[in-house]
Scaffold this motif. Structure first.
Motif, PDB file in Angstrom:
ATOM      1  N   THR A  82      29.591   0.327 -40.014  1.00 55.73           N
ATOM      2  CA  THR A  82      28.944  -0.018 -41.286  1.00 55.73           C
ATOM      3  C   THR A  82      28.494   1.213 -42.076  1.00 55.73           C
ATOM      4  N   SER A  83      28.108   2.271 -41.394  1.00 54.18           N
ATOM      5  CA  SER A  83      27.556   3.439 -42.095  1.00 54.18           C
ATOM      6  C   SER A  83      28.608   4.465 -42.488  1.00 54.18           C
ATOM      7  N   HIS A  84      29.634   4.680 -41.655  1.00 57.59           N
ATOM      8  CA  HIS A  84      30.613   5.744 -41.921  1.00 57.59           C
ATOM      9  C   HIS A  84      32.052   5.241 -42.006  1.00 57.59           C
ATOM     10  N   GLY A  85      32.337   4.056 -41.472  1.00 59.39           N
ATOM     11  CA  GLY A  85      33.701   3.555 -41.547  1.00 59.39           C
ATOM     12  C   GLY A  85      34.657   4.413 -40.733  1.00 59.39           C
ATOM     13  N   GLU A  86      35.806   4.722 -41.321  1.00 60.21           N
ATOM     14  CA  GLU A  86      36.835   5.524 -40.642  1.00 60.21           C
ATOM     15  C   GLU A  86      36.738   7.008 -40.986  1.00 60.21           C
ATOM     16  N   LYS A  87      35.582   7.445 -41.398  1.00 57.42           N
ATOM     17  CA  LYS A  87      35.353   8.846 -41.749  1.00 57.42           C
ATOM     18  C   LYS A  87      34.820   9.601 -40.538  1.00 57.42           C
ATOM     19  N   LEU A  88      35.328  10.816 -40.325  1.00 57.95           N
ATOM     20  CA  LEU A  88      34.874  11.632 -39.193  1.00 57.95           C
ATOM     21  C   LEU A  88      33.433  12.092 -39.401  1.00 57.95           C
ATOM     22  N   VAL A  89      32.638  12.011 -38.324  1.00 59.63           N
ATOM     23  CA  VAL A  89      31.237  12.418 -38.385  1.00 59.63           C
ATOM     24  C   VAL A  89      30.870  13.074 -37.055  1.00 59.63           C
ATOM     25  N   ASP A  90      29.932  14.000 -37.094  1.00 59.34           N
ATOM     26  CA  ASP A  90      29.465  14.675 -35.884  1.00 59.34           C
ATOM     27  C   ASP A  90      28.791  13.659 -34.969  1.00 59.34           C
ATOM     28  N   ALA A  91      29.200  13.638 -33.710  1.00 59.43           N
ATOM     29  CA  ALA A  91      28.675  12.644 -32.765  1.00 59.43           C
ATOM     30  C   ALA A  91      27.177  12.826 -32.540  1.00 59.43           C
ATOM     31  N   ASN A  92      26.714  14.052 -32.430  1.00 61.11           N
ATOM     32  CA  ASN A  92      25.292  14.301 -32.189  1.00 61.11           C
ATOM     33  C   ASN A  92      24.445  13.872 -33.379  1.00 61.11           C
ATOM     34  N   HIS A  93      24.923  14.176 -34.602  1.00 60.98           N
ATOM     35  CA  HIS A  93      24.185  13.777 -35.802  1.00 60.98           C
ATOM     36  C   HIS A  93      24.134  12.251 -35.925  1.00 60.98           C
ATOM     37  N   PHE A  94      25.219  11.598 -35.595  1.00 59.00           N
ATOM     38  CA  PHE A  94      25.210  10.136 -35.684  1.00 59.00           C
ATOM     39  C   PHE A  94      24.288   9.526 -34.625  1.00 59.00           C
ATOM     40  N   TYR A  95      24.223  10.135 -33.456  1.00 58.96           N
ATOM     41  CA  TYR A  95      23.313   9.616 -32.429  1.00 58.96           C
ATOM     42  C   TYR A  95      21.859   9.723 -32.882  1.00 58.96           C
ATOM     43  N   GLN A  96      21.543  10.784 -33.642  1.00 57.55           N
ATOM     44  CA  GLN A  96      20.192  10.893 -34.209  1.00 57.55           C
ATOM     45  C   GLN A  96      19.923   9.754 -35.195  1.00 57.55           C
ATOM     46  N   GLU A  97      20.952   9.353 -35.943  1.00 60.94           N
ATOM     47  CA  GLU A  97      20.790   8.194 -36.828  1.00 60.94           C
ATOM     48  C   GLU A  97      20.580   6.912 -36.021  1.00 60.94           C
ATOM     49  N   TYR A  98      21.284   6.805 -34.908  1.00 58.68           N
ATOM     50  CA  TYR A  98      21.200   5.577 -34.103  1.00 58.68           C
ATOM     51  C   TYR A  98      19.811   5.402 -33.472  1.00 58.68           C
ATOM     52  N   ILE A  99      19.206   6.470 -32.977  1.00 62.41           N
ATOM     53  CA  ILE A  99      17.926   6.344 -32.281  1.00 62.41           C
ATOM     54  C   ILE A  99      16.746   6.280 -33.243  1.00 62.41           C
ATOM     55  N   ARG A 100      17.000   6.307 -34.557  1.00 58.68           N
ATOM     56  CA  ARG A 100      15.892   6.097 -35.492  1.00 58.68           C
ATOM     57  C   ARG A 100      15.315   4.680 -35.359  1.00 58.68           C
TER      58      ARG A 100
END
Length: 274
Positions: A82-100
């Protein structure tokens, strides 16, 4: 001490205090309770509710871990889609978004020991596209596996293949045209050289005959001495023709003397005739 009633002032104060992320070491995943300090966590561990919940988990720990892993995986992939779709994103940065999200499932309650292992699992299973950046960080992107997305990818691949074939055909045509132009240029150069050689051959026989008729001069033979040149710096007067007075004589006799002399000559001639 009994818990504060929902909606009471004490309950709202506790909610405000526990707002935001807290220490992971003071979080109980089995009960889903976040403690604010070590003393609170110690009291929670000794509580009856925690002991009862741990007994339930202890009956089948693999089932509990699989349930937590399934919930973590579902929430992680749902947020990534829902947030990034098929766009590449840094795994560590996305995990910080997840644990918010305060109520998220922590990774220490799952079967994956670290985020890197979980990302590798996503890549092996084909759930996400995993790549490594230039700096060595892991990049992830959600992969849409729906039938419509698969058909769309196939159509894109076919279009790319057609474009590649067309480009290859154009490259071949250009190479053939370049080779043909090169051959034509070489043929023109050869024809020009042949024409020049013919012109030279047609013009060469007369020159050869002339060279044969002319006596051959030996360059090594000594050359005869040339006659000495006499230099004179004197000015010779021009010869005056006979019967003509020179310029100096004409100037010496005046006009009046000449007229008188002519009259005398006429008189003498008249006397002789008589």
């Amino acid at each position: 001490m009994p818990r504060a009633e929902v909606g009471s002032t004490k309950h709202l104060a506790n909610k405000m205090k526990s707002k935001g992320l807290q220490r992971l070491r003071w979080y109980c995943q089995a009960c889903g309770k976040q403690c604010r300090d070590a003393n609170g966590f110690k009291c929670h561990v000794q509580s009856e509710s925690h002991v009862r919940q741990m007994q339930i988990v202890g009956e089948d720990p693999k089932k509990a871990i699989e349930g937590f892993s399934r919930e973590f995986h579902h929430d992680f992939i749902q947020l990534l889609r829902t947030s990034h779709g098929e766009k590449l994103v840094d795994a560590n940065h996305f995990y910080q978004e997840y644990i918010r999200n305060k109520e998220h499932v922590h990774m220490n309650a799952t079967k994956w020991p670290s985020l890197t292992e979980y990302v590798k699992y996503l890549g092996r299973e084909g759930i996400c596209t995993v790549k490594e950046s230039d700096k060595g960080a892991l990049m992830i992107a959600w992969r849409d596996l729906s039938p419509e997305a698969v058909r769309r990818r196939e159509a894109v691949k076919e279009a790319e293949m057609r474009e590649a074939k067309n480009e290859a055909g154009e490259d071949k045509m250009l190479k053939k045209m370049a080779a043909r132009a090169k051959l034509e240029a070489e043929a023109k150069v050869k024809a020009a050289e042949a024409k020049k050689s013919e012109e030279k051959s047609s013009a060469s026989p007369p020159s050869e005959e002339k060279n044969e008729e002319a006596p051959k001069v030996d360059e090594d033979a000594p050359k005869p001495d040339a006659a000495p040149v006499k230099l004179s710096f004197g000015l010779k007067p021009k010869a005056v023709p006979a019967g003509r007075a020179g310029l100096s004589e004409m100037k010496s006799t005046s006009i009046f003397k000449r007229a008188r002399m002519e009259n005398e000559e006429d008189k003498v001639a008249k006397k002789l005739k008589m």
